[in-house]
Design an enzyme around this catalytic site. Structure first.
Site, PDB file in Angstrom:
ATOM      1  CB  CYS A  82      -0.909   0.006   1.225  1.00  0.00           C
ATOM      2  SG  CYS A  82      -1.920   1.492   1.366  1.00  0.00           S
ATOM      3  CG  HIS A 156      -3.664  -1.870  -9.189  1.00  0.00           C
ATOM      4  ND1 HIS A 156      -4.364  -1.024  -8.352  1.00  0.00           N
ATOM      5  CD2 HIS A 156      -2.580  -2.280  -8.490  1.00  0.00           C
ATOM      6  CE1 HIS A 156      -3.716  -0.930  -7.198  1.00  0.00           C
ATOM      7  NE2 HIS A 156      -2.630  -1.675  -7.263  1.00  0.00           N
ATOM      8  CD  GLU A 208      -7.188   1.280  -1.467  1.00  0.00           C
ATOM      9  OE1 GLU A 208      -6.409   0.401  -1.043  1.00  0.00           O
ATOM     10  OE2 GLU A 208      -7.218   2.431  -1.008  1.00  0.00           O
ATOM     11  CB  CYS A 217      -5.416   3.703  -3.997  1.00  0.00           C
ATOM     12  SG  CYS A 217      -4.616   2.091  -4.173  1.00  0.00           S
ATOM     13  N   GLY A 220      -2.592   2.287  -6.609  1.00  0.00           N
ATOM     14  CA  GLY A 220      -3.509   2.574  -7.705  1.00  0.00           C
ATOM     15  C   GLY A 220      -3.028   3.724  -8.568  1.00  0.00           C
TER      16      GLY A 220
END
Length: 275
Positions: A82, A156, A208, A217, A220
């Site tokens: 993360c 992703h 998420e 994110c 992301g």
């Protein structure tokens, strides 16, 4: 159990310090990682009956790096990496006197990541993370159909839209969970929708995995930037505009790695009964 609440652009986390020592920490914290089962994490992250957060981060010792990050999503599942969370960890360990270093190596379930901490007065304000090389190889992403996805430590699926209005009106609350739990993605997927305003600016929203739609994110943002760079729709440095604020993603031409830079803030600290 003691905790600190932190966020990166509104993507918020419950930070639990598991670096126990006799001088500065309550020994009851020892073994915290072991008691964080799915139900406990869900209760901690509940915004009505718990502390409320997008996830829980345990800060642990590491044999490979300066510290280890163990990350739990709000639904109790674990996540490999993360970008916002690891920036919060970097700020925490410096501001709370766990280290005097401003160049750190953090072990994650996606590998070791390097951090550069930028001080403002005596506190950390901004953190730069080496996010590694984006991976577009389909075999490396759990997916059962031919689709262009990208992994930056976790998987992703990036969808580009034609304008800002379409981005704002997109029913992410409907299609996000459908894609996240689609059988084509056996381990789930993070979903990003994005609009490229200019070669150096991209607007985006994110669903998420294990959390739902969040204000920001980090992985992301890197995934969207990597996809746009691959399509030659943006340059090697791009500002990513998320609902919670702005992140910057830079591509290292020599290293082929992505570098994520953005703020991290502490909100408050407290103690919660675990029984």
């Amino acid at each position: 159990m003691k905790f600190v609440k932190m966020h990166g652009l509104g993507n918020d986390f419950i930070m639990i310090d598991c670096l126990c020592d006799a001088d500065s920490r309550d020994k009851r914290v020892s073994g915290t990682e072991d008691i964080l089962n799915r139900e406990t994490v869900q209760r901690l992250c509940d915004r009505h009956y718990g502390i409320g957060a997008d996830g829980v981060i345990c800060i642990l010792p590491s044999a490979r790096a300066d510290f280890r990050m163990k990350l739990y999503n709000a639904d109790g599942s674990t996540a490999q990496m993360c970008g916002n969370g690891i920036r919060c960890l970097g700020k925490y360990v410096y501001d709370h006197d766990r280290t005097e270093k401003v160049n750190l190596q953090i072990e994650t379930d996606a590998g070791v990541r390097q951090l550069i901490l930028y001080k403002e007065t005596d506190r950390i304000n901004t953190v730069r993370v080496d996010m590694g090389t984006p991976d577009f190889v389909p075999e490396h992403i759990p997916v059962r159909f031919s689709y262009t996805c990208v992994s930056v430590g976790n998987p992703h699926c990036v969808i580009f839209l034609k304008d800002k209005e379409e981005l704002e009106q997109f029913a992410l609350e409907k299609y996000g969970p459908e894609l996240e739990h689609h059988p084509s993605f056996p381990e789930g997927i993070n979903v990003e929708i994005a609009w490229i305003q200019a070669p150096d600016r991209i607007y985006m929203r994110v669903w998420e995995r294990g959390c739902g739609e969040t204000k920001a994110c980090g992985t992301g943002a890197c995934a969207v930037a990597a996809a746009a760079m691959r399509m030659r729709k943006c340059g090697p440095s791009v500002n990513m505009q998320l609902p919670g604020g702005q992140l910057r993603v830079d591509y290292g031409i020599r290293s082929r790695n992505l570098y994520l830079t953005g703020p991290a803030e502490e909100i408050y600290s407290g103690e919660i009964a675990m029984g």
